[in-house]
Write a protein that holds these residues in place. Structure first.
Motif, PDB file in Angstrom:
ATOM      1  N   TYR A   1       0.839  -1.185   0.000  1.00  0.00           N
ATOM      2  CA  TYR A   1       0.000   0.000   0.000  1.00  0.00           C
ATOM      3  C   TYR A   1       0.883   1.247   0.000  1.00  0.00           C
ATOM      4  CZ  TYR A   1      -4.417  -2.409   0.803  1.00  0.00           C
ATOM      5  OH  TYR A   1      -5.548  -3.180   0.664  1.00  0.00           O
TER       6      TYR A   1
ATOM      7  N   GLN B   1       0.825   5.386   0.853  1.00  0.00           N
ATOM      8  CA  GLN B   1       0.068   6.391   1.597  1.00  0.00           C
ATOM      9  C   GLN B   1       0.735   7.760   1.477  1.00  0.00           C
ATOM     10  OE1 GLN B   1      -0.211   5.907   5.901  1.00  0.00           O
ATOM     11  NE2 GLN B   1      -2.223   6.887   5.946  1.00  0.00           N
TER      12      GLN B   1
ATOM     13  N   GLY C   1      -2.021  12.841   4.803  1.00  0.00           N
ATOM     14  CA  GLY C   1      -3.411  13.257   4.862  1.00  0.00           C
ATOM     15  C   GLY C   1      -4.381  12.339   4.146  1.00  0.00           C
ATOM     16  N   LYS C   2      -3.871  11.251   3.620  1.00  0.00           N
ATOM     17  CA  LYS C   2      -4.722  10.303   2.898  1.00  0.00           C
ATOM     18  C   LYS C   2      -4.621   8.927   3.531  1.00  0.00           C
ATOM     19  CE  LYS C   2      -5.890  13.160  -0.447  1.00  0.00           C
ATOM     20  NZ  LYS C   2      -7.307  13.604  -0.616  1.00  0.00           N
ATOM     21  N   GLY C   3      -5.619   8.098   3.242  1.00  0.00           N
ATOM     22  CA  GLY C   3      -5.530   6.711   3.675  1.00  0.00           C
ATOM     23  C   GLY C   3      -4.651   5.923   2.707  1.00  0.00           C
ATOM     24  N   PRO C   4      -4.172   4.765   3.121  1.00  0.00           N
ATOM     25  CA  PRO C   4      -3.357   3.929   2.235  1.00  0.00           C
ATOM     26  C   PRO C   4      -4.168   3.474   1.023  1.00  0.00           C
ATOM     27  CG  PRO C   4      -3.233   3.184   4.518  1.00  0.00           C
ATOM     28  CD  PRO C   4      -4.349   4.168   4.453  1.00  0.00           C
TER      29      PRO C   4
ATOM     30  N   LEU D   1      -4.069   0.675  -2.306  1.00  0.00           N
ATOM     31  CA  LEU D   1      -3.422  -0.533  -2.825  1.00  0.00           C
ATOM     32  C   LEU D   1      -2.609  -0.198  -4.068  1.00  0.00           C
ATOM     33  CD1 LEU D   1      -3.092  -3.626  -2.725  1.00  0.00           C
ATOM     34  CD2 LEU D   1      -5.124  -3.781  -4.173  1.00  0.00           C
TER      35      LEU D   1
ATOM     36  N   PHE E   1       3.624   0.594   2.791  1.00  0.00           N
ATOM     37  CA  PHE E   1       3.370  -0.472   3.757  1.00  0.00           C
ATOM     38  C   PHE E   1       3.258  -1.803   3.035  1.00  0.00           C
ATOM     39  CE2 PHE E   1       2.526   1.960   7.564  1.00  0.00           C
ATOM     40  CZ  PHE E   1       2.061   3.173   7.107  1.00  0.00           C
TER      41      PHE E   1
ATOM     42  N   LEU F   1      -5.619  -8.288   7.151  1.00  0.00           N
ATOM     43  CA  LEU F   1      -4.280  -7.896   6.752  1.00  0.00           C
ATOM     44  C   LEU F   1      -3.472  -7.503   7.980  1.00  0.00           C
ATOM     45  CD1 LEU F   1      -4.813  -5.654   3.576  1.00  0.00           C
ATOM     46  CD2 LEU F   1      -4.024  -8.020   3.678  1.00  0.00           C
TER      47      LEU F   1
ATOM     48  N   PHE G   1      -0.034  -5.513   8.812  1.00  0.00           N
ATOM     49  CA  PHE G   1       0.850  -4.575   8.128  1.00  0.00           C
ATOM     50  C   PHE G   1       2.218  -4.477   8.780  1.00  0.00           C
ATOM     51  CE2 PHE G   1      -1.803  -2.367   5.031  1.00  0.00           C
ATOM     52  CZ  PHE G   1      -3.076  -2.711   5.437  1.00  0.00           C
ATOM     53  N   GLY G   2       3.217  -4.163   7.944  1.00  0.00           N
ATOM     54  CA  GLY G   2       4.510  -3.736   8.461  1.00  0.00           C
ATOM     55  C   GLY G   2       4.397  -2.315   8.968  1.00  0.00           C
ATOM     56  N   LYS G   3       5.499  -1.812   9.547  1.00  0.00           N
ATOM     57  CA  LYS G   3       5.457  -0.492  10.167  1.00  0.00           C
ATOM     58  C   LYS G   3       5.635   0.651   9.178  1.00  0.00           C
ATOM     59  CE  LYS G   3       6.692  -1.814  14.841  1.00  0.00           C
ATOM     60  NZ  LYS G   3       7.551  -1.530  16.024  1.00  0.00           N
TER      61      LYS G   3
ATOM     62  N   TYR H   1      -8.694   0.168  11.528  1.00  0.00           N
ATOM     63  CA  TYR H   1      -7.279   0.093  11.867  1.00  0.00           C
ATOM     64  C   TYR H   1      -6.879   1.353  12.636  1.00  0.00           C
ATOM     65  CZ  TYR H   1      -6.231  -3.924   8.877  1.00  0.00           C
ATOM     66  OH  TYR H   1      -6.160  -5.183   8.319  1.00  0.00           O
TER      67      TYR H   1
ATOM     68  N   LEU I   1       4.061   3.111  14.496  1.00  0.00           N
ATOM     69  CA  LEU I   1       3.602   1.741  14.755  1.00  0.00           C
ATOM     70  C   LEU I   1       2.905   1.109  13.567  1.00  0.00           C
ATOM     71  CD1 LEU I   1       2.246   2.023  18.403  1.00  0.00           C
ATOM     72  CD2 LEU I   1       4.442   1.128  17.628  1.00  0.00           C
ATOM     73  N   GLY I   2       2.838   1.788  12.461  1.00  0.00           N
ATOM     74  CA  GLY I   2       2.145   1.216  11.318  1.00  0.00           C
ATOM     75  C   GLY I   2       0.655   1.134  11.550  1.00  0.00           C
TER      76      GLY I   2
ATOM     77  N   LEU J   1      -8.323   4.525  10.807  1.00  0.00           N
ATOM     78  CA  LEU J   1      -8.648   4.291   9.409  1.00  0.00           C
ATOM     79  C   LEU J   1      -9.732   3.234   9.282  1.00  0.00           C
ATOM     80  CD1 LEU J   1      -4.994   4.228   8.101  1.00  0.00           C
ATOM     81  CD2 LEU J   1      -6.711   5.880   7.388  1.00  0.00           C
TER      82      LEU J   1
ATOM     83  N   PHE K   1      -9.255   2.053   1.645  1.00  0.00           N
ATOM     84  CA  PHE K   1      -9.231   2.849   2.864  1.00  0.00           C
ATOM     85  C   PHE K   1      -9.841   4.233   2.667  1.00  0.00           C
ATOM     86  CE2 PHE K   1      -6.729   0.598   6.031  1.00  0.00           C
ATOM     87  CZ  PHE K   1      -6.101  -0.391   5.284  1.00  0.00           C
ATOM     88  N   GLY K   2     -10.443   4.737   3.734  1.00  0.00           N
ATOM     89  CA  GLY K   2     -10.820   6.135   3.820  1.00  0.00           C
ATOM     90  C   GLY K   2      -9.618   6.962   4.238  1.00  0.00           C
ATOM     91  N   SER K   3      -9.826   8.267   4.384  1.00  0.00           N
ATOM     92  CA  SER K   3      -8.731   9.160   4.755  1.00  0.00           C
ATOM     93  C   SER K   3      -8.516   9.251   6.255  1.00  0.00           C
ATOM     94  CB  SER K   3      -8.967  10.556   4.178  1.00  0.00           C
ATOM     95  OG  SER K   3      -8.914  10.524   2.766  1.00  0.00           O
TER      96      SER K   3
END
Lengths: 110, 115
Positions: free
Chosen positions: A36, A38, A41-44, A46, A89, A98, A100-102, B35, B41-42, B90, B106-108
């Protein structure tokens, strides 16, 4: 328990260079490995994903390399551009979830 | 087609208060995931709802709870807020089809600040 380890934490690349981000996983039940992207200010979102039955998947400048025996996979960004500057990510997926890594903060300098 | 929408964008609370975060999935998506993204911390998995039921829960205390409504929108509630709850929350949705169920959109996010 961190099931997906991602490195490096941050990466600086010159425009036109190759960006490489690595991930290692522990859970052998994972059967889906997405990346992903990112932006602030936005979500991740794909970017690209792979299933463990193939060793490589390429979409444009983005390639996932997957090594099942080593439980490792990596993202390669060819001809990196300043617009690629973002946090990346990796994740492992199984049972509709899912992990996720950091994250890796990629900066591509012009 | 509208993406995943979350509200509010920002939320400021004081310690001990309750916070309610809302999420509307992509039309046609029945699964909603929450999430927590704390600095460094991811993304930490909180909750998964599908068809109105809680299907899976991450390693978070019971004061993190939520629900999914008949229209598949979802609410995340955090009770007895602590300073360390400050994070970006999220929401993601997915279409529950074979081979596609982990493809999350995902949303913002909602930036929650606990003072």
């Amino acid at each position: 328990q961190q099931q997906v380890k991602q490195s490096p934490q941050s990466l600086i690349v010159q425009k036109g260079g190759i960006s490489i981000i690595n991930c290692a996983y522990e859970n052998t039940a994972f059967d889906y490995f997405p990346w992903y992207q990112q932006f602030p200010g936005k979500g991740p979102a794909l970017l690209i994903a792979i299933r463990p039955d193939v060793s490589e998947k390429k979409e444009g400048r983005f390639t996932i390399s997957f090594n099942k025996s080593a439980k490792q996979f990596s993202l390669h960004i060819m001809d990196s551009q300043p617009g690629d500057s973002a946090t990346y990510f990796c994740a492992g997926g199984s049972n509709y979830k899912l992990t996720f890594g950091k994250g890796t903060l990629l900066t591509v300098n012009p | 087609e509208a993406g995943v929408t979350q509200s509010p964008t920002h939320l400021i609370k004081t310690r001990g208060q309750q916070a309610t975060l809302r999420c509307s999935p992509i039309s046609g998506h029945t699964s909603v995931y929450w999430y927590q993204q704390a600095l460094g911390l991811g993304l930490q998995f909180l909750l998964w709802y599908d068809e109105g039921e809680e299907r899976n829960r991450g390693n978070f205390p019971p004061r993190f709870s939520g629900r999914q409504f008949p229209n598949y929108s979802s609410e995340l509630n955090v009770n007895a807020l602590e300073l360390e709850d400050s994070a970006l929350y999220l929401c993601a949705s997915s279409l529950k089809l074979t081979g596609e169920n982990e493809k999350l959109f995902f949303g913002s996010g909602t930036q929650l600040s606990v003072l």
